[in-house]
Design an enzyme around this catalytic site. Structure first.
Site, PDB file in Angstrom:
ATOM      1  N   ASP A   1       0.888  -1.156   0.000  1.00 30.22           N
ATOM      2  CA  ASP A   1       0.000   0.000   0.000  1.00 30.22           C
ATOM      3  C   ASP A   1       0.921   1.198   0.000  1.00 30.22           C
ATOM      4  OD1 ASP A   1      -2.768   0.893  -0.018  1.00 30.22           O
ATOM      5  OD2 ASP A   1      -2.247   1.930   1.832  1.00 30.22           O
TER       6      ASP A   1
ATOM      7  N   GLY B   1       1.154   6.951 -11.978  1.00 27.08           N
ATOM      8  CA  GLY B   1       0.542   7.578 -10.812  1.00 27.08           C
ATOM      9  C   GLY B   1       0.972   9.022 -10.629  1.00 27.08           C
TER      10      GLY B   1
ATOM     11  N   HIS C   1      10.429   4.718  -2.997  1.00 28.28           N
ATOM     12  CA  HIS C   1       9.812   4.179  -1.787  1.00 28.28           C
ATOM     13  C   HIS C   1       9.541   2.684  -1.936  1.00 28.28           C
ATOM     14  CE1 HIS C   1       6.805   5.226  -4.711  1.00 28.28           C
ATOM     15  NE2 HIS C   1       5.780   4.829  -3.994  1.00 28.28           N
TER      16      HIS C   1
ATOM     17  N   LYS D   1      15.174   4.655 -10.714  1.00 27.19           N
ATOM     18  CA  LYS D   1      14.022   4.781  -9.820  1.00 27.19           C
ATOM     19  C   LYS D   1      13.978   3.642  -8.807  1.00 27.19           C
ATOM     20  CE  LYS D   1       8.994   4.944  -9.718  1.00 27.19           C
ATOM     21  NZ  LYS D   1       7.756   4.632 -10.433  1.00 27.19           N
TER      22      LYS D   1
END
Length: 203
Positions: free
Chosen positions: A74, A158, A185, A180
């Site tokens: 998530d 996104g 994250h 990347k």
């Protein structure tokens, strides 16, 4: 570990699947999406208040249904000026089916006139691994940056086109996939999960 082991990833997002396969790539493991498993219509109620809670809900739901080991993430964007919105609601921000181009433009408009130093933001990713025996482990990764003034780049997905990383002088959508994956994250959370799964003798 059994040869050709399969790990289900509780997502239908092909961008995420590509990153997971690149970072956790292992010749003895096949990563299978919900679409691959024909589980894309399974209802998962993401009512957690944190990224970790939602990741666990997704992983546990699919693991309990299939009896298999399941990874779920998530992730989302926290914009400090917007009290860390959209946060855990990033995917549902302005509606689930709203294109990210519209979401990105909306955030840019909300920050109209806001100076660089107050445009701070971060991407957060929590990853959960649910095991058939009921255990669950989680990892987290973040990347700090700022909200840009326009969409830039075509490599990401996104909110990537508006997430500017000062140390690279570009958005995460302008970085190559390899660059990347090293700093994102999700990349950080996946690397941490990779170490956890090695300890579990899964990888």
């Amino acid at each position: 570990m059994d040869a050709n082991r399969k790990i289900i990833v509780a997502t239908g997002n092909e961008g995420k699947m590509k990153e997971i396969r690149q970072i956790l790539g292992n010749e003895n493991i096949t990563f299978s999406s919900l679409k691959d498993e024909k589980l894309q219509d399974v209802e998962i109620i993401e009512n957690g208040k944190t990224f970790e809670e939602n990741a666990i809900i997704k992983a546990r739901t699919i693991s309990d249904l299939t009896g298999k080991m399941v990874l779920a993430d998530d992730s989302g964007l926290e914009v400090d000026y917007l009290d860390k919105a959209p946060g855990v609601y990033s995917a549902r921000y302005l509606g689930v089916d709203t294109p990210y181009h519209i979401k990105n433009q909306h955030i840019i408009e909300l920050l109209d006139g806001v100076k660089d130093e107050k445009r701070t933001a971060r991407f957060v990713c929590a990853i959960a691994c649910a095991f058939p025996d009921g255990r669950t482990i989680t990892t987290r990764g973040t990347i700090e940056g700022r909200i840009g003034y326009e969409e830039k780049g075509t490599n990401g997905f996104g909110y990537d086109p508006i997430f500017y990383v000062p140390e690279f002088g570009c958005t995460t959508s302008e970085l190559s996939p390899e660059e990347k994956n090293k700093v994102s994250h999700r990349g950080k959370a996946l690397v941490a999960m990779y170490e956890e799964l090695k300890r579990e003798n899964v990888l």
